[in-house]
Write an enzyme that holds these catalytic residues in place. Structure first.
Site, short mmCIF file in Angstrom:
data_model
loop_
_atom_site.label_atom_id
_atom_site.label_comp_id
_atom_site.label_asym_id
_atom_site.label_seq_id
_atom_site.Cartn_x
_atom_site.Cartn_y
_atom_site.Cartn_z
N ASN A 105 0.65 -1.47 -0.10
CA ASN A 105 0.05 -0.05 0.37
C ASN A 105 1.10 1.01 -0.30
O ASN A 105 2.33 0.98 1.55
CB ASN A 105 -1.09 -0.10 1.10
CG ASN A 105 -1.84 -1.01 0.93
OD1 ASN A 105 -2.07 -1.86 0.04
ND2 ASN A 105 -2.42 -1.92 2.25
N VAL A 106 0.26 2.24 -0.50
CA VAL A 106 1.26 3.92 -0.51
C VAL A 106 0.64 4.77 0.24
O VAL A 106 0.46 6.01 0.42
CB VAL A 106 0.99 4.54 -1.86
CG1 VAL A 106 1.67 3.33 -3.40
CG2 VAL A 106 -0.53 4.67 -3.18
N HIS A 122 6.18 -0.37 -2.82
CA HIS A 122 5.65 0.23 -3.53
C HIS A 122 5.36 2.28 -3.17
O HIS A 122 4.76 3.09 -4.41
CB HIS A 122 3.92 0.53 -4.46
CG HIS A 122 4.01 -1.74 -4.38
ND1 HIS A 122 2.61 -2.05 -4.51
CD2 HIS A 122 5.17 -2.01 -5.01
CE1 HIS A 122 3.17 -3.64 -5.28
NE2 HIS A 122 4.01 -3.24 -5.16
N CYS A 130 10.46 13.90 -9.89
CA CYS A 130 11.00 13.75 -11.16
C CYS A 130 12.22 12.92 -11.82
O CYS A 130 13.06 12.88 -11.38
CB CYS A 130 12.05 15.38 -10.71
SG CYS A 130 12.52 15.75 -12.87
N CYS A 133 15.58 15.18 -13.42
CA CYS A 133 17.16 15.02 -11.96
C CYS A 133 16.68 14.13 -11.25
O CYS A 133 17.37 14.35 -10.14
CB CYS A 133 16.82 16.85 -11.98
SG CYS A 133 15.47 17.14 -11.14
#
Length: 288
Positions: A105-106, A122, A130, A133
């Site tokens: 789960n996030v 995850h 980004c 970069c």
């Protein structure tokens, strides 16, 4: 393998199997449904088509539409609070029973509940990366930028009774043509939630850390995952090869059931709470 539904006998077998053993937990979306976060594959879940990494990087219009939905949905995930199951696991960690949690789960609810050794397999919803970069920023910072770039957007898409929330900090919104996405302030690169999407690989050091956690524990408990993808199933297979007891708790069958010592067809909150209560009682009796 024994397959059980919820009962006093079930919890007795759970306790007998796990008492005196240290445990690694693998948690899936079913762990968080009691906190109001939907899952992808639960028995009551509508059909969903999760976004793939290839879709995200390959189509600017798709990416803009995703970010519009996420700009609404992430606030719901951020407001979610841990449920009894999350708190029970944190209690078991403090007692020295749970050595750590590998979560698919996030939502960061294990951390919010007080668990300290959490591997966010995850990634997490609260960071943005980004792709050029590699700069990381918080989702809060990006929200401020998007609010400035899209004045009135939230009010224009959210009816009085709210919107339907999907997994992974997403929201179901049909009209997003008026949404404007922003790029990385450092290099103008593409911004992506620091989440591993379908078709994307989990970073190898994170996987190695998870394997090490399984190896350092006496048993493996899966809570609320169908184990459909190899991301979580590999730890069940690994534990099976090393002869560790495996318990799978899920509402429905899973891809890992053939490896399980015990499967329990029940909810995560009540099972984790019962496990914490019974192991606490067992520990109290043994120390008396």
């Amino acid at each position: 393998m024994n397959a059980l539904t919820t009962s006093a006998t079930t919890y007795g077998q759970l306790t007998s199997l796990l008492d005196g053993r240290t445990i690694t937990v693998v948690s899936g979306a079913g762990m968080s449904t009691d906190s109001g976060i939907p899952d992808y594959r639960g028995p009551q879940s509508p059909p969903r088509n999760p976004m793939t990494f290839q879709q995200f990087i390959g189509d600017a219009e798709f990416r803009r539409h995703y970010w519009a939905r996420n700009h609404v949905g992430w606030r719901h995930m951020d407001a979610a609070v841990p449920n009894d199951g999350h708190r029970a696991l944190a209690r078991l960690e403090r007692a020295g029973v749970v050595t750590g949690i590998i979560t698919q789960n996030v939502d960061m609810l294990h951390t919010k509940a007080g668990s300290r050794n959490v591997i966010d397999l995850h990634g997490v919803y609260a960071r943005v990366r980004c792709l050029n970069c590699e700069r990381l920023i918080s989702r809060f910072e990006l929200a401020r930028r998007l609010d400035r770039a899209n004045p009135g957007f939230l009010e224009s898409v959210a009816p009085a009774d709210g919107v339907e929330i999907a997994p992974d900090a997403d929201a179901i919104i049909s009209s997003t043509a008026h949404f404007r996405m922003v790029d990385c302030e450092t290099c103008s690169g593409i911004l992506k939630p620091d989440i591993v999407y379908f078709g994307e690989s989990v970073p190898k050091p994170r996987v190695a850390e998870a394997y090490d956690l399984v190896d350092r524990s006496d048993a493996l408990v899966v809570l609320g995952s169908s184990l459909t993808v190899m991301s979580g199933l590999r730890f069940v297979r690994h534990a099976s090869k090393t002869g560790k007891p495996i318990v799978i708790v899920n509402r429905g069958t899973t891809r890992g059931d053939e490896f399980a010592t015990l499967t329990v067809h029940a909810g995560c909150s009540e099972t984790a709470t019962a496990l914490a209560d019974t192991l606490d009682q067992a520990g109290t009796r043994s120390s008396a």
